[in-house]
Motif scaffolding. Structure first.
Motif, PDB file in Angstrom:
ATOM      1  N   ILE A 195       1.025  -1.285  -0.025  1.00  0.00           N
ATOM      2  CA  ILE A 195      -0.121   0.042   0.075  1.00  0.00           C
ATOM      3  C   ILE A 195       1.047   1.135   0.175  1.00  0.00           C
ATOM      4  CG2 ILE A 195      -1.571   1.398   1.477  1.00  0.00           C
ATOM      5  CD1 ILE A 195      -2.628  -1.214   2.268  1.00  0.00           C
ATOM      6  N   ILE A 196       1.773   1.287   0.885  1.00  0.00           N
ATOM      7  CA  ILE A 196       2.766   2.431   0.949  1.00  0.00           C
ATOM      8  C   ILE A 196       3.607   2.525  -0.355  1.00  0.00           C
ATOM      9  CG2 ILE A 196       4.764   3.218   2.013  1.00  0.00           C
ATOM     10  CD1 ILE A 196       3.733   1.926   4.665  1.00  0.00           C
ATOM     11  N   ASP A 197       4.023   1.456  -0.692  1.00  0.00           N
ATOM     12  CA  ASP A 197       4.631   1.638  -2.209  1.00  0.00           C
ATOM     13  C   ASP A 197       3.874   2.120  -3.347  1.00  0.00           C
ATOM     14  OD1 ASP A 197       7.063   0.675  -1.146  1.00  0.00           O
ATOM     15  OD2 ASP A 197       6.788  -1.451  -1.972  1.00  0.00           O
ATOM     16  N   ARG A 198       2.447   1.635  -3.509  1.00  0.00           N
ATOM     17  CA  ARG A 198       1.625   2.332  -4.488  1.00  0.00           C
ATOM     18  C   ARG A 198       1.342   3.921  -4.170  1.00  0.00           C
ATOM     19  NH1 ARG A 198      -3.024  -1.362  -3.716  1.00  0.00           N
ATOM     20  NH2 ARG A 198      -2.121  -3.176  -3.617  1.00  0.00           N
ATOM     21  N   TRP A 199       1.370   4.229  -2.889  1.00  0.00           N
ATOM     22  CA  TRP A 199       0.892   5.541  -2.264  1.00  0.00           C
ATOM     23  C   TRP A 199       2.292   6.339  -2.898  1.00  0.00           C
ATOM     24  CZ3 TRP A 199       2.413   7.755   2.709  1.00  0.00           C
ATOM     25  CH2 TRP A 199       1.772   8.973   2.784  1.00  0.00           C
ATOM     26  N   LEU A 200       3.417   5.767  -2.597  1.00  0.00           N
ATOM     27  CA  LEU A 200       4.687   6.769  -2.860  1.00  0.00           C
ATOM     28  C   LEU A 200       4.841   6.921  -4.392  1.00  0.00           C
ATOM     29  CD1 LEU A 200       7.090   5.543  -0.197  1.00  0.00           C
ATOM     30  CD2 LEU A 200       5.813   7.556  -0.212  1.00  0.00           C
ATOM     31  N   GLU A 201       4.368   5.742  -5.078  1.00  0.00           N
ATOM     32  CA  GLU A 201       4.514   6.107  -6.649  1.00  0.00           C
ATOM     33  C   GLU A 201       3.348   7.083  -6.960  1.00  0.00           C
ATOM     34  OE1 GLU A 201       4.818   5.506 -10.510  1.00  0.00           O
ATOM     35  OE2 GLU A 201       6.289   5.205  -9.100  1.00  0.00           O
ATOM     36  N   GLN A 202       2.409   7.286  -6.387  1.00  0.00           N
ATOM     37  CA  GLN A 202       1.224   8.084  -6.595  1.00  0.00           C
ATOM     38  C   GLN A 202       1.825   9.601  -6.425  1.00  0.00           C
ATOM     39  OE1 GLN A 202      -1.927   7.041  -3.906  1.00  0.00           O
ATOM     40  NE2 GLN A 202      -3.215   7.680  -5.769  1.00  0.00           N
ATOM     41  N   ARG A 203       2.499   9.718  -5.251  1.00  0.00           N
ATOM     42  CA  ARG A 203       3.276  10.998  -5.047  1.00  0.00           C
ATOM     43  C   ARG A 203       4.393  11.250  -6.155  1.00  0.00           C
ATOM     44  NH1 ARG A 203       7.572  11.241   0.060  1.00  0.00           N
ATOM     45  NH2 ARG A 203       5.582  11.067   1.238  1.00  0.00           N
ATOM     46  N   ARG A 204       5.079  10.372  -6.490  1.00  0.00           N
ATOM     47  CA  ARG A 204       6.076  10.611  -7.491  1.00  0.00           C
ATOM     48  C   ARG A 204       5.378  11.109  -8.874  1.00  0.00           C
ATOM     49  NH1 ARG A 204       7.661   8.724 -12.192  1.00  0.00           N
ATOM     50  NH2 ARG A 204       6.308   7.136 -11.997  1.00  0.00           N
ATOM     51  N   GLN A 205       4.406  10.416  -9.202  1.00  0.00           N
ATOM     52  CA  GLN A 205       3.661  10.888 -10.348  1.00  0.00           C
ATOM     53  C   GLN A 205       3.005  12.490 -10.124  1.00  0.00           C
ATOM     54  OE1 GLN A 205       0.813   7.796 -11.227  1.00  0.00           O
ATOM     55  NE2 GLN A 205       2.172   6.423 -11.816  1.00  0.00           N
ATOM     56  N   LEU A 206       2.736  12.604  -9.007  1.00  0.00           N
ATOM     57  CA  LEU A 206       2.036  13.807  -8.825  1.00  0.00           C
ATOM     58  C   LEU A 206       3.000  14.848  -9.009  1.00  0.00           C
ATOM     59  CD1 LEU A 206      -0.038  15.744  -7.746  1.00  0.00           C
ATOM     60  CD2 LEU A 206       0.371  15.005  -5.416  1.00  0.00           C
ATOM     61  N   ILE A 207       4.325  14.801  -8.535  1.00  0.00           N
ATOM     62  CA  ILE A 207       5.507  15.730  -8.721  1.00  0.00           C
ATOM     63  C   ILE A 207       6.012  15.779  -9.638  1.00  0.00           C
ATOM     64  CG2 ILE A 207       7.783  15.907  -7.657  1.00  0.00           C
ATOM     65  CD1 ILE A 207       7.156  14.611  -5.156  1.00  0.00           C
ATOM     66  N   GLU A 208       5.918  14.791 -10.463  1.00  0.00           N
ATOM     67  CA  GLU A 208       6.249  15.001 -11.869  1.00  0.00           C
ATOM     68  C   GLU A 208       5.401  15.800 -12.703  1.00  0.00           C
ATOM     69  OE1 GLU A 208       6.529  10.927 -13.803  1.00  0.00           O
ATOM     70  OE2 GLU A 208       8.379  10.486 -12.836  1.00  0.00           O
ATOM     71  N   MET A 209       4.176  15.968 -12.426  1.00  0.00           N
ATOM     72  CA  MET A 209       3.120  16.684 -12.957  1.00  0.00           C
ATOM     73  C   MET A 209       3.236  17.972 -12.588  1.00  0.00           C
ATOM     74  SD  MET A 209       1.268  15.292 -15.327  1.00  0.00           S
ATOM     75  CE  MET A 209      -0.140  16.405 -15.542  1.00  0.00           C
ATOM     76  N   TRP A 210       3.674  18.203 -11.076  1.00  0.00           N
ATOM     77  CA  TRP A 210       4.116  19.749 -10.542  1.00  0.00           C
ATOM     78  C   TRP A 210       5.288  20.140 -11.564  1.00  0.00           C
ATOM     79  CZ3 TRP A 210       3.604  18.252  -4.971  1.00  0.00           C
ATOM     80  CH2 TRP A 210       2.467  18.642  -4.500  1.00  0.00           C
ATOM     81  N   VAL A 211       6.312  19.587 -11.503  1.00  0.00           N
ATOM     82  CA  VAL A 211       7.374  19.884 -12.237  1.00  0.00           C
ATOM     83  C   VAL A 211       6.908  20.424 -13.517  1.00  0.00           C
ATOM     84  CG1 VAL A 211       9.585  19.435 -13.201  1.00  0.00           C
ATOM     85  CG2 VAL A 211       8.886  18.656 -10.891  1.00  0.00           C
ATOM     86  N   TYR A 212       6.522  19.554 -14.229  1.00  0.00           N
ATOM     87  CA  TYR A 212       5.846  19.871 -15.792  1.00  0.00           C
ATOM     88  C   TYR A 212       4.957  21.256 -15.864  1.00  0.00           C
ATOM     89  CZ  TYR A 212       3.146  20.052 -20.109  1.00  0.00           C
ATOM     90  OH  TYR A 212       2.481  20.546 -21.066  1.00  0.00           O
ATOM     91  N   LEU A 213       4.176  21.448 -15.071  1.00  0.00           N
ATOM     92  CA  LEU A 213       3.283  22.721 -14.740  1.00  0.00           C
ATOM     93  C   LEU A 213       4.152  23.903 -14.500  1.00  0.00           C
ATOM     94  CD1 LEU A 213      -0.006  21.626 -13.293  1.00  0.00           C
ATOM     95  CD2 LEU A 213       0.632  22.334 -15.573  1.00  0.00           C
ATOM     96  N   ARG A 214       4.826  23.584 -13.404  1.00  0.00           N
ATOM     97  CA  ARG A 214       5.852  24.684 -12.881  1.00  0.00           C
ATOM     98  C   ARG A 214       6.857  25.217 -14.101  1.00  0.00           C
ATOM     99  NH1 ARG A 214      10.421  22.793  -9.707  1.00  0.00           N
ATOM    100  NH2 ARG A 214      11.223  22.429 -11.827  1.00  0.00           N
ATOM    101  N   ASP A 215       7.184  24.230 -14.920  1.00  0.00           N
ATOM    102  CA  ASP A 215       8.220  24.623 -15.885  1.00  0.00           C
ATOM    103  C   ASP A 215       7.369  25.433 -17.367  1.00  0.00           C
ATOM    104  OD1 ASP A 215      10.205  23.790 -14.796  1.00  0.00           O
ATOM    105  OD2 ASP A 215      10.350  21.900 -15.575  1.00  0.00           O
ATOM    106  N   ARG A 216       5.957  25.271 -17.358  1.00  0.00           N
ATOM    107  CA  ARG A 216       5.277  25.867 -18.370  1.00  0.00           C
ATOM    108  C   ARG A 216       5.419  27.307 -18.237  1.00  0.00           C
ATOM    109  NH1 ARG A 216       3.878  25.021 -22.529  1.00  0.00           N
ATOM    110  NH2 ARG A 216       1.692  25.848 -22.442  1.00  0.00           N
TER     111      ARG A 216
END
Length: 156
Positions: free
Chosen positions: A18-39
């Motif tokens: 459960i924690i591994d899946r959740w931390l993967e969600q976090r990683r994907q969320l951060i990637e999207m933030w970085v994408y948006l921040r860089d826009r």
């Protein structure tokens, strides 16, 4: 869900998944933030990505509150770990305050209409959310390290 597991390893190994899946969600969320921040500047063509961040953010926050923290609290109780219970009592209010900020962000940008009406404010909203979520991630990491990892060693 995990209560029906027969051995401690089965049970707490399930929490690990459960924690591994959740931390993967976090990683994907951060990637999207970085994408948006860089826009930089945003246009209506960015709306689908922004809506995706809102969805990912709510999913991540919900999984933490309704699955991960709950399982960590059960571990602390099962292992009769007063220190872990105290840590939960101290950190959960801090995490809860970031949940409010995340929900406010979602409410502000959760539809195409909301999003397009506030594109100019998005960089500032993202920055404010990021600051709060960085603290949240640190609190969550502390919970995982001090609760789950300590209990995993005991159950092995």
């Amino acid at each position: 869900m995990l209560e029906s597991c027969k051995t401690a390893q089965e049970r707490w190994g399930g929490v690990h998944v459960i924690i591994d899946r959740w931390l993967e969600q976090r990683r994907q969320l951060i990637e999207m933030w970085v994408y948006l921040r860089d826009r930089g500047e945003f246009t209506p063509t960015d709306t689908p990505k922004i809506l995706s961040v809102c969805e990912m953010l709510v999913d991540y926050v919900s999984a933490g509150h309704f699955t991960v923290y709950e399982q960590l609290a059960l571990e602390a109780k099962e292992f009769d770990d007063d220190g872990a219970s105290e840590l939960l009592r101290n950190l959960l209010p801090l995490i809860d305050s970031s949940t409010e900020v995340a929900i406010e962000f979602n409410d502000k940008y959760d539809t195409k209409e909301h999003c397009n009406a506030q594109l100019e404010a998005l960089p500032f909203s993202l920055q404010a959310l990021t600051l709060v979520m960085v603290d949240r991630f640190q609190y969550e990491d502390q919970l995982i390290k001090e609760l789950h990892e300590a209990h995993s060693e005991k159950s092995a």
